[in-house]
Design a protein around this motif. Sequence first.
Motif, PDB file in Angstrom:
ATOM      1  N   PHE A  20       0.579  -1.357   0.004  1.00 26.97           N
ATOM      2  CA  PHE A  20       0.105  -0.112  -0.171  1.00 26.97           C
ATOM      3  C   PHE A  20       0.695   1.258   0.034  1.00 26.97           C
ATOM      4  O   PHE A  20       0.444   2.541   0.119  1.00 26.97           O
ATOM      5  N   PHE A  21       1.952   1.175  -0.052  1.00 22.40           N
ATOM      6  CA  PHE A  21       3.190   2.298  -0.024  1.00 22.40           C
ATOM      7  C   PHE A  21       2.866   3.282  -1.473  1.00 22.40           C
ATOM      8  O   PHE A  21       2.711   4.355  -1.408  1.00 22.40           O
ATOM      9  N   GLU A  22       2.555   2.499  -2.470  1.00 25.34           N
ATOM     10  CA  GLU A  22       2.294   3.511  -3.650  1.00 25.34           C
ATOM     11  C   GLU A  22       0.918   4.062  -3.595  1.00 25.34           C
ATOM     12  O   GLU A  22       1.064   5.212  -4.220  1.00 25.34           O
ATOM     13  N   GLY A  23      -0.125   3.333  -2.985  1.00 26.40           N
ATOM     14  CA  GLY A  23      -1.195   4.028  -2.745  1.00 26.40           C
ATOM     15  C   GLY A  23      -1.040   5.531  -1.878  1.00 26.40           C
ATOM     16  O   GLY A  23      -1.566   6.414  -2.208  1.00 26.40           O
ATOM     17  N   VAL A  24      -0.259   5.343  -0.775  1.00 25.12           N
ATOM     18  CA  VAL A  24      -0.088   6.544   0.030  1.00 25.12           C
ATOM     19  C   VAL A  24       0.504   7.814  -0.933  1.00 25.12           C
ATOM     20  O   VAL A  24       0.353   8.680  -0.679  1.00 25.12           O
ATOM     21  N   SER A  25       1.703   7.142  -1.472  1.00 24.33           N
ATOM     22  CA  SER A  25       2.482   8.121  -2.131  1.00 24.33           C
ATOM     23  C   SER A  25       1.842   8.854  -3.405  1.00 24.33           C
ATOM     24  O   SER A  25       1.979   9.964  -3.787  1.00 24.33           O
ATOM     25  N   LYS A  26       0.791   8.190  -3.822  1.00 23.29           N
ATOM     26  CA  LYS A  26       0.124   8.532  -5.155  1.00 23.29           C
ATOM     27  C   LYS A  26      -0.844   9.607  -4.460  1.00 23.29           C
ATOM     28  O   LYS A  26      -1.239  10.653  -4.963  1.00 23.29           O
ATOM     29  N   ALA A  27      -1.750   9.345  -3.306  1.00 21.28           N
ATOM     30  CA  ALA A  27      -2.543  10.037  -2.894  1.00 21.28           C
ATOM     31  C   ALA A  27      -2.013  11.454  -2.218  1.00 21.28           C
ATOM     32  O   ALA A  27      -2.356  12.465  -2.258  1.00 21.28           O
ATOM     33  N   MET A  28      -0.427  11.329  -1.585  1.00 23.03           N
ATOM     34  CA  MET A  28      -0.016  12.464  -1.048  1.00 23.03           C
ATOM     35  C   MET A  28       1.328  12.405  -1.793  1.00 23.03           C
ATOM     36  O   MET A  28       2.424  11.938  -1.148  1.00 23.03           O
ATOM     37  N   PRO A  29       1.668  13.104  -2.841  1.00 23.03           N
ATOM     38  CA  PRO A  29       2.774  13.128  -3.682  1.00 23.03           C
ATOM     39  C   PRO A  29       3.812  13.314  -2.791  1.00 23.03           C
ATOM     40  O   PRO A  29       3.893  14.579  -1.966  1.00 23.03           O
ATOM     41  N   LEU A  30       4.800  12.874  -2.954  1.00 26.81           N
ATOM     42  CA  LEU A  30       6.349  13.035  -2.171  1.00 26.81           C
ATOM     43  C   LEU A  30       7.324  13.631  -3.231  1.00 26.81           C
ATOM     44  O   LEU A  30       7.480  13.324  -4.330  1.00 26.81           O
ATOM     45  N   ASN A  31       8.201  14.450  -2.457  1.00 27.29           N
ATOM     46  CA  ASN A  31       9.680  14.639  -3.415  1.00 27.29           C
ATOM     47  C   ASN A  31      10.604  14.966  -2.513  1.00 27.29           C
ATOM     48  O   ASN A  31      10.494  14.896  -0.752  1.00 27.29           O
ATOM     49  N   LEU A  49      10.231   2.993   3.711  1.00 24.75           N
ATOM     50  CA  LEU A  49       9.826   3.175   2.295  1.00 24.75           C
ATOM     51  C   LEU A  49       9.675   4.555   2.075  1.00 24.75           C
ATOM     52  O   LEU A  49      10.082   4.997   1.142  1.00 24.75           O
ATOM     53  N   LEU A  50       9.271   5.138   2.837  1.00 27.12           N
ATOM     54  CA  LEU A  50       9.050   6.855   2.666  1.00 27.12           C
ATOM     55  C   LEU A  50      10.104   7.550   2.707  1.00 27.12           C
ATOM     56  O   LEU A  50      10.338   8.514   2.108  1.00 27.12           O
ATOM     57  N   SER A  51      11.272   7.279   3.575  1.00 25.17           N
ATOM     58  CA  SER A  51      12.476   7.780   3.624  1.00 25.17           C
ATOM     59  C   SER A  51      13.246   7.812   2.123  1.00 25.17           C
ATOM     60  O   SER A  51      13.899   8.521   1.871  1.00 25.17           O
ATOM     61  N   LYS A  52      12.601   6.978   1.171  1.00 26.87           N
ATOM     62  CA  LYS A  52      13.418   6.778   0.083  1.00 26.87           C
ATOM     63  C   LYS A  52      12.994   8.121  -0.990  1.00 26.87           C
ATOM     64  O   LYS A  52      13.395   8.081  -2.105  1.00 26.87           O
ATOM     65  N   ARG A  53      11.790   8.466  -0.499  1.00 24.53           N
ATOM     66  CA  ARG A  53      10.991   9.367  -1.453  1.00 24.53           C
ATOM     67  C   ARG A  53      11.027  10.883  -0.872  1.00 24.53           C
ATOM     68  O   ARG A  53      10.635  11.734  -1.639  1.00 24.53           O
ATOM     69  N   VAL A  54      11.657  11.019   0.371  1.00 24.11           N
ATOM     70  CA  VAL A  54      11.517  12.362   0.591  1.00 24.11           C
ATOM     71  C   VAL A  54      12.859  12.859   1.310  1.00 24.11           C
ATOM     72  O   VAL A  54      13.804  11.991   1.214  1.00 24.11           O
ATOM     73  N   GLY A  55      13.041  13.975   1.780  1.00 25.52           N
ATOM     74  CA  GLY A  55      14.236  14.581   2.104  1.00 25.52           C
ATOM     75  C   GLY A  55      14.623  14.004   3.769  1.00 25.52           C
ATOM     76  O   GLY A  55      15.852  13.782   3.949  1.00 25.52           O
TER      77      GLY A  55
END
Length: 257
Positions: A20-31, A49-55
Amino acid sequence: MTFNRVKTFYPTAYAFASQFFEGVSKAMPLNQKDVLLDVGCGTGTLTALLSKRVGRVTAFDISPEMIKQAEEISTAENITYSLGDATKLSTNEEYRNSFDKVLSYYVLHWIKDFKIVLEGIHQSLKPGGQCFVNTTHSDPNVIDSIKALNGYTSPKWETFMKGYEHLYYPFQGSVDEFEQMLAGIGFKDIDCTRDIPKYFLKKDEGKAFLPNFMGQLERFPEDRREEYIKDALTFVFDTAEEEYCFTFPVITAIARK
């Protein structure tokens, strides 16, 4: 969750988080510029998983055991773990107006009055910051197996179960009422939905997974717990099927400050 049994939760927790990580990141786009707060990070499977998409990620949980396991799952330099109580989030001046994104993933239903957590999330966001929150929703079939486990008793176990109340609080209102609560706190651009996702586990995986949610185990002497677990799981998994389906009616909201 029964924290002293958390290690048996690892494989399934990671499977759920990955699914469900992709669902979270799609609903709340990360950079990569985002500073994110993970409220109630648990074993840290989603945090990693989140740490790989954010600062940067700040992740906290009320359980020392959970934080220890989260640190074992990921030692990424951009993650800061700490002990913390989600109900005290609104009093944390260090976090006020500090985060671009805040996540509360399957946490709110473990807290009886979780509105205070939502207020803390709002205060922790920067102006314009975005949050993703979800909670299980009251339903006749909500988490049937977990409810069955926690309600399971027999003459053999009545003494230990007398007066037991499982600490689990799915949202009782409608989707509109959840959205109104968020708006009353001050959130805007609210997108609130209800879904009934299905989670499929092999029978052996389910038997390893479910005892983590058996809070009543703390009432049993150490030398009787495995016997009780065996009886309770036999009660739930008395079926010829090799795969088990869990249904979780869920309310999910994405909103901005």
